[in-house]
Design a protein around this motif. Structure first.
Motif, short mmCIF file in Angstrom:
data_model
loop_
_atom_site.label_atom_id
_atom_site.label_comp_id
_atom_site.label_asym_id
_atom_site.label_seq_id
_atom_site.Cartn_x
_atom_site.Cartn_y
_atom_site.Cartn_z
N UNK A 74 -4.04 7.20 -2.06
CA UNK A 74 -3.64 8.27 -1.15
C UNK A 74 -4.09 7.91 0.26
N UNK A 75 -3.25 8.18 1.25
CA UNK A 75 -3.64 7.88 2.63
C UNK A 75 -4.67 8.90 3.11
N UNK A 76 -5.54 8.48 4.00
CA UNK A 76 -6.53 9.39 4.58
C UNK A 76 -6.08 9.79 5.98
N UNK B 278 0.83 -1.20 0.00
CA UNK B 278 0.00 0.00 0.00
C UNK B 278 0.87 1.26 0.00
N UNK B 279 1.97 1.22 0.74
CA UNK B 279 2.88 2.38 0.74
C UNK B 279 3.46 2.59 -0.66
N UNK B 280 3.79 1.50 -1.34
CA UNK B 280 4.33 1.63 -2.69
C UNK B 280 3.26 2.16 -3.66
N UNK B 281 2.02 1.78 -3.45
CA UNK B 281 0.93 2.32 -4.28
C UNK B 281 0.73 3.81 -4.00
N UNK B 282 0.91 4.22 -2.75
CA UNK B 282 0.86 5.65 -2.43
C UNK B 282 2.00 6.37 -3.12
#
Length: 779
Positions: free
Chosen positions: A419-421, A409-413
């Motif tokens: 995007x993180x909420x 998920x961090x790599x997708x961000x």
């Protein structure tokens, strides 16, 4: 201040002349630099003769800084003369012709004099982004700016628009390169090649270009060290891609655009991130209508709003629609809006033949650069029914350990695909989510999809069940089977965390039930609604409660589960009662009563009788209410459950209060209050305090009634039952008014109306209903 020199040689070197003029004027190098808006290092290099021949604009700035009059021509003349002291030269390269051509031999001079102007044409319909433009303006020279965002979000448009706006601040030129970091042909432009292009733009001949990237970078930094230069590095893969292209001079500004978050550039080089998100609806509408009006088309405002919503604020998608409306005169805005309403066709409608401008292709370039595991996680997210989700939901879908999912998920961000909420979750742009849906459908087989979906459903079912058990511990639980292997169940430390989860996830869980129904997961369609019953009721979301109950009833019938059907029918009755649909409520209760009687479930029948009493109360049929409340209490006492018995006493107390049996009402209210206190049920205590307040009011004891309703409000606030708290506040306001405290009455009424609005109720209607119990006529 005017400076006149007496015995200065006519052929004095520019640097010597500048130093003489400066010292005669009494300025330090730093003072001249500040007045001329140059660096002190640049002044020093000019005076020592180690800098390139200055441009006319630089000389004019120095003349103004030194306040010269009759010496200005001499300074300009000295600047034009070929320098008599050595300047930095391009390192010689081995050549078959030692003499070289005139062009090659003159490469140093060309590099000293060349002023590149490489900016592409600015976007002709650039709108909005005023905040980002202002931020770019505020950042000083010598700093790196990282413009980051998803594909198609308008990074290049912003960088180029600002570069044209700010070009005059960089008189030594502007360099621009498209690094093709996410090129449809799959090949990004290496820094080595980009440096070659920059050096040629700075006057270095092709045959004089150094062989290695490191040597090219060193020469590049040397040539731009004292320039006021703007460098735009567009479409970078990551931080390493651009590092060799970063100038070191204090007068240079570098703007990098990328779909990557460029974390290394921000952390190591101190780059200032400017993150681009989707356009606001008003700005996206302005972009679309400005293009349509420019092309002579007549936009249709009502349908334009639909188009904008389907584009999700993505400028690329907006401009594609504008182009289609311009190039296809038979297609109207309403036609496009109707086609885009179909999610499965939306990316097709936003496609064009040019891969560089096709929405699906632009997103695919970002996905193609992911490592296999991260790509698999992205694909699995296409099975989630909403654009926002938690780590546990993503972990369940991916079937991976939590640390591996978090890393993906961090790599997708970093790739700007998520995007993180603010609350620790993740969100994807609607169009990116649709691309993930397509990938899941195309690349996962039916068995893999079924397993992933089951893990996700079990995550929501078991997590919602645990949350409800903590928030409503006295409720009789249903029985769940074990969660599927790989499903992650969120753990809660206390009821506060559980309630927070329910508030945040209830809308998603409602959609999850729709998904369970659509794909034949009847057990989940039956059980998930039960976990949300009390939460939805507490927050007055009765339309959702009715929908879920109906799904549960239908699923229970398909499963042949009479207990689940009866339970869901009772839940549906509660929602119908809350919405004032008495006939539907009583019909649902009759079906539940028949099924629970066949099952000989007295505890469940006590609940059905209590709900029946509530409906008759809302109809003003207090004798019928008292009859069914009495039955509820008898059944509860037969069961021997303190919780059911407490609720039975409370319901009968209210029925007696409404038909004037105040002593009987108080006797049952006290019995209920004692049981609720023993159980630690603050919501039940609040209900009983409200009943005591009603009795006091009907007996004309306004101050006592006010005290009871205030305590009732506090109890419901503690329990988190917001609708019941709203009713208590409205009654407190009415009592303040009757007691003559107008200011307090108005303040509490504002509190009630605000809470009604938060619950999605019409404040005027809700307040009238809340006060109705106080003003009904009782003989």
């Amino acid at each position: 201040m005017f400076v006149r020199l007496t015995a200065v040689p006519e052929e004095l070197h520019f640097g010597d002349l500048l130093r003489r003029l400066r010292t005669d004027a009494g300025f330090t190098q730093e003072e001249v630099a500040e007045r001329a808006r140059l660096s002190a290092r640049a002044i020093g290099d000019l005076e020592r003769g180690t800098a390139r021949r200055p441009q006319r604009k630089t000389v004019e700035s120095l003349i103004a800084a030194l306040e010269l009059d009759d010496e200005d021509a001499r300074l300009l003349a000295a600047a034009r003369r070929r320098p008599t002291r050595p300047v930095p030269s391009v390192p010689p390269l081995p050549s078959a012709d030692p003499g070289g051509t005139v062009e090659e031999r003159g490469s140093s001079a060309n590099a000293a004099e060349s002023v590149p102007r490489q900016l592409p044409a600015g976007p002709w319909s650039f709108v909005a982004r005023s905040g980002e433009l202002a931020e770019l303006d505020r950042i000083g020279g010598g700093q790196i700016v990282a413009v980051i965002g998803a594909g198609g979000i308008g990074k290049t448009a912003l960088a180029v628009a600002w570069a044209h706006h700010a070009a005059e601040r960089f008189p030594d030129g502007q360099l621009f390169v498209d690094l093709r970091g996410f090129d449809p042909r799959g090949r990004s432009l290496p820094a080595h090649e980009a440096l070659g292009g920059f050096l040629q733009a700075l006057g270095v001949a092709v045959r004089q270009l150094p062989e290695s990237t490191a040597d090219r970078a060193a020469l590049y930094r040397t040539l731009v060290a004292d320039r006021r230069l703007l460098v735009v590095l567009d479409n970078a893969v990551d931080s390493e891609h651009v590092r060799p292209l970063l100038p070191a001079g204090p007068g240079c500004r570098t703007v990098v655009t990328s779909r990557d978050r460029l974390t290394g550039l921000v952390a190591v080089e101190g780059a200032r991130p400017v993150r681009l998100g989707p356009l606001a609806d008003a700005d996206a509408c302005l972009l679309l209508t400005s293009r349509l009006r420019h092309d002579g088309a007549d936009p249709e405002p009502p349908d334009v709003k639909d188009l904008i919503r389907y584009c999700g604020g993505l400028p690329l998608a907006v401009t594609i629609l504008a182009a289609r409306l311009t190039l296809e005169p038979d297609v109207t805005v309403s036609d496009l809006a109707r086609r885009l309403a179909d999610e499965k066709a939306r990316l097709d409608e936003l496609g064009v033949s040019d891969a560089a401008a096709d929405t699906r292709a632009v997103i695919s370039w970002s996905v193609r650069n992911l490592d296999p595991q991260t790509s698999a996680v992205f694909r699995s997210l296409g099975l989630h029914p909403t654009a926002e989700f938690s780590l546990e939901a993503a972990t369940s879908l991916a079937g991976l350990p939590s640390p591996a999912t978090r890393r993906a998920l961090r790599e997708l961000v970093d790739a700007n695909l998520l995007e993180p909420t603010a609350d620790g979750r993740w969100r994807s742009h609607d169009l990116i989510r649709l691309y993930a849906v397509e990938l899941a459908d195309a690349e996962l087989d039916a068995a893999a999809i079924g397993k992933a979906r089951c893990r996700m459903l079990d995550h929501y079912l078991h997590t919602a069940f645990q949350a409800d058990r903590l928030v409503h511990p006295l409720r009789a639980p249903i029985t769940l089977g074990p969660a599927a292997p790989g499903a992650t169940v969120t753990a809660f430390d206390d009821d506060t965390q559980a309630l927070r989860w329910l508030r945040r996830e209830s809308a998603t869980v409602t959609v999850v039930v729709d998904l369970a129904v659509a794909h034949g997961h009847d057990a989940h369609a039956c059980q998930v609604p039960w976990t949300l019953l009390n939460h939805l009721d507490d927050n007055a979301d009765w339309p959702a409660l009715i929908l879920l109950a109906e799904h549960a009833i239908a699923a229970a019938r398909r499963l042949g589960d009479p207990r689940a059907e009866a339970q869901a029918s009772g839940d549906a009755a509660v929602a119908h009662y809350r919405r004032g649909d008495h006939d539907a409520g009583l019909a649902a209760l009759e079906r539940a009563r028949i099924l629970f009687t066949e099952l000989d479930d007295k505890r469940a029948l006590a609940r059905i009788e209590r709900i029946t009493a509530l409906i008759y109360e809302s109809m003003g049929r207090y004798d019928d209410e008292a009859e069914h409340a009495g039955r509820a209490l008898e059944l509860a006492q037969a069961v021997g459950s303190p919780t059911v018995e407490a609720n039975g006493h409370a319901e009968l107390a209210k029925a007696e209060a409404l038909r004037g049996g105040y002593e009987t009402a108080l006797r049952h209210a006290r019995a209920a209050a004692e049981l609720f206190r023993q159980l630690g049920d603050r919501n039940g205590e609040g209900d009983v305090l409200g009943i005591m307040g009603l009795v006091a009011y009907r007996r004309g004891r306004r101050e006592s009634a006010l005290d009871y309703y205030q305590q009732c409000e506090y109890a419901h606030a503690d329990a988190g039952t917001h609708f019941d708290r709203f009713q208590a506040i409205a009654r407190v306001s009415a009592l303040h008014a009757e007691l003559g405290d107008t200011e307090a009455a108005e303040q509490r009424m504002r509190d009630a109306e605000r809470l009604a609005g938060e619950l999605g109720l019409r404040p005027d209607e809700a307040v009238a209903t809340a006060l109705d119990v106080l003003v009904r006529f009782v003989p």
